[in-house]
Design an enzyme around this catalytic site. Structure first.
Site, PDB file in Angstrom:
ATOM      1  N   GLU A   1       0.728  -1.111  -0.079  1.00 42.18           N
ATOM      2  CA  GLU A   1      -0.122   0.019   0.082  1.00 42.18           C
ATOM      3  C   GLU A   1       0.730   1.221   0.107  1.00 42.18           C
ATOM      4  OE1 GLU A   1      -4.329   0.780   1.734  1.00 42.18           O
ATOM      5  OE2 GLU A   1      -3.008   0.690   3.409  1.00 42.18           O
TER       6      GLU A   1
ATOM      7  N   HIS B   1       8.421 -26.266   0.572  1.00 36.11           N
ATOM      8  CA  HIS B   1       7.588 -27.399   0.218  1.00 36.11           C
ATOM      9  C   HIS B   1       6.800 -26.966  -1.097  1.00 36.11           C
ATOM     10  CE1 HIS B   1       9.950 -30.058   2.476  1.00 36.11           C
ATOM     11  NE2 HIS B   1       9.564 -29.239   3.588  1.00 36.11           N
TER      12      HIS B   1
ATOM     13  N   LYS C   1     -13.573   2.872  -2.728  1.00 33.70           N
ATOM     14  CA  LYS C   1     -14.625   3.413  -1.612  1.00 33.70           C
ATOM     15  C   LYS C   1     -15.546   4.415  -2.407  1.00 33.70           C
ATOM     16  CE  LYS C   1     -11.306   3.711   2.375  1.00 33.70           C
ATOM     17  NZ  LYS C   1     -10.667   4.548   3.236  1.00 33.70           N
TER      18      LYS C   1
END
Length: 422
Positions: free
Chosen positions: A270, A296, A412
Site C-alpha cells: 500500500e 515445499h 470507496k
C-alpha cells in the site's frame, strides 16, 4: 538484538558507484528532510511518552483486571500491526490470559463466529479508526453498539476509542462521553502500530510497551545519529533494480511470523504501489513466506522460475528457552532421516533456513538476512521500525507519496455511488 547481513553483498559489486559516500550522504539528507517536514508522524513515535495510555490504564485498572476479552474493531493498519506483535510475543510469561480478537471484515458468517459467546461484562471493545468514516469499521462499530447496548451509562466503560485528534469520531466520543485516546492525523494507519493504535491493546495484554519503543528507538538512532547505512544501501539496491527484481520475498523462519508477514505485505504494497511525480506507475510487489513450510511450495518458483525476485530471510537465533529434541528413534525403512536424531527443533529450523538461503544464492538470486537474537519486546520493536524506515527510504527514491493510498479511495468512491444510486 537485531543483526542485518551486508545487503545483497554478492550483487552490490556491480553497483559500487551507487554506494559511494557522496551518494549515500545525498540520500540520507533526503530522508532527513522528509522526517523534519512532519509528512509522517511515525518517525517521532519511538520518542513519545504515551502518557494518555498510562493514564487510561491507571484510571481503569480495576476494570481491566476483570476482563477476559479484548475485541479490536478496525481494519488494515488498525489491526494488522497489533495482531503481528501479539503473535510474536504471546509466548512470554508477562502476557495476560486475555483473549485478543479482531473484528475487521464485513463477512456476516465471521462476525457471528467471532462474537459467539462474547458477553459485554468481561469484554473491552477498542474501536480504532482515524476518522470514523471507514465503512467496514463504522458498520461493525454500529453493530456492537446495538448488540451489546454499549451506550448505556453503566456500559460505556466497556468501550474505548482510538482516533485522530479532532476527527468526526473524536468529536462523537466527546459528545457521548466515551473514553478515547487520540493520535496525530499525520500518522497513517499502516505506520501506526507504535502509537496508541497498537500500544494500548498491547499494554492491556501485559506487554512492556516502553521496551517496544526502546527497540524502535535503537533503529532510529542507528540510522539518524550513528549513520549506519545498511537501510540506505538496501533501499538503493532495490530501487536501482526495480525493473529487474520487481518482487520482494520475505521468507520468515517460524510460524509466529505469519501475522507479521501480513503486516509487511500491507506496509510494502500500500505504501509503494503508486504513481510517481512523473505519473509513471511504480512499485515493488511483496510476497511473504513461512519457513520451513514454504520450502515445499513457493521455493520451487524462486529456484527455477523467472529471475525477478529478491529474498530477505528473517529468523530468530533462539526461538525457545526450553529446547525440544527429536527423539533418537530409528524407523524401519526410514533410516535415511536418522541424521537429525537428537537435534533440537530450533537447530533444525536454523539449518533449514541457512540451507535454503545457500541454495537460493547458488541460483544468483539476491539475498539478505535479518536475524533476531530472541523474540522480546525490544527486538520486535526494532524489527517493526526497521521495516517502516526501509519503506520510507524506498518511497523517497521512487519519488512517490509513501503515505497516501489514492488507489484504495477509488473503490470507496464506487461503493458509495452504488449505494447512492441503488
Amino acid at each position: 538484538m537485531i543483526h542485518l547481513s551486508n545487503t545483497y553483498q554478492k550483487f552490490s559489486q556491480n553497483y559500487s558507484n551507487l554506494f559511494e559516500k557522496d551518494n549515500l550522504d545525498l540520500f540520507f539528507q533526503k530522508v532527513l528532510v522528509e522526517r523534519n517536514s512532519q509528512l509522517s508522524g511515525y518517525y517521532d513515535l519511538p520518542f513519545k511518552d504515551n502518557q494518555e495510555i498510562f493514564d487510561y490504564l491507571k484510571r481503569n485498572a480495576e476494570f481491566l483486571d476483570s476482563i477476559n476479552n479484548v475485541i479490536v474493531v478496525g481494519i488494515g493498519g488498525s489491526s494488522l500491526g497489533t495482531k503481528a506483535i501479539d503473535a510474536l510475543l504471546s509466548h512470554q510469561n508477562n502476557r495476560k490470559k486475555i483473549k485478543l480478537r479482531f473484528l475487521e471484515h464485513t463477512d456476516p458468517i465471521m462476525i457471528q463466529k467471532d462474537l459467539r459467546r462474547i458477553k459485554y461484562e468481561d469484554t473491552l471493545f477498542i474501536v480504532i479508526s482515524k476518522s470514523g468514516l471507514t465503512i467496514e469499521t463504522t458498520s461493525l462499530f454500529k453493530y456492537i453498539l446495538a448488540r451489546f447496548s454499549l451506550l448505556k451509562s453503566d456500559r460505556k466503560h466497556h468501550l474505548a476509542v482510538i482516533t485522530d485528534l479532532d476527527s468526526p469520531l473524536h468529536k462523537w466520543c466527546l459528545q457521548e462521553q466515551i473514553q478515547n485516546i487520540t493520535i496525530s492525523p499525520n500518522i497513517g494507519g499502516r505506520f501506526s502500530v507504535l502509537s496508541a493504535v497498537g500500544l494500548l491493546p498491547l499494554a492491556i495484554l501485559g506487554y512492556d510497551i516502553q521496551a517496544i519503543l526502546q527497540g524502535a528507538k535503537q533503529i532510529s538512532d542507528n540510522f539518524f545519529i550513528k549513520r549506519k547505512d545498511n537501510i540506505l544501501k538496501k533501499a538503493l539496491f532495490l530501487t536501482k533494480n526495480e525493473t529487474i527484481y520487481p518482487i520482494n520475498v520475505l521468507f520468515s523462519y517460524s510460524s509466529v511470523f505469519r501475522d507479521f508477514n501480513a503486516w509487511y505485505v500491507q506496509l510494502w504494497g500500500e505504501s509503494l504501489g503508486k504513481f510517481d511525480t512523473y505519473q509513471q506507475k511504480r512499485g515493488l510487489t511483496p510476497i511473504a513466506l513461512i519457513g520451513s513450510i514454504d520450502q515445499h511450495s513457493f521455493l520451487q518458483l524462486i529456484m527455477q522460475g523467472p529471475a525477478n525476485k529478491t529474498v530477505t530471510f528473517l529468523s530468530v537465533e533462539n526461538l525457545s528457552q526450553k529446547p525440544l529434541y527429536i527423539p533418537d528413534i530409528s524407523l524401519q525403512g526410514l533410516e535415511s532421516t536418522d541424521f537429525v536424531n537428537q537435534t533440537s527443533f530450533n537447530r533444525l529450523l536454523k539449518l533449514q533456513c541457512i540451507s535454503t538461503k545457500e541454495s537460493i544464492m547458488s541460483q544468483n538470486v539476491p539475498v539478505d538476512s535479518i536475524i533476531l537474537d530472541t523474540l522480546n519486546e525490544q527486538s520486535v520493536g526494532a524489527l517493526v521500525f526497521y521495516y517502516e524506515l526501509l519503506t520510507s527510504c524506498v518511497g523517497i527514491l521512487l519519488q512517490i507519496d509513501t503515505y497516501n493510498q489514492p488507489g484504495v479511495e477509488f473503490g470507496k468512491k464506487i461503493l458509495r455511488e452504488k449505494f447512492t444510486h441503488s
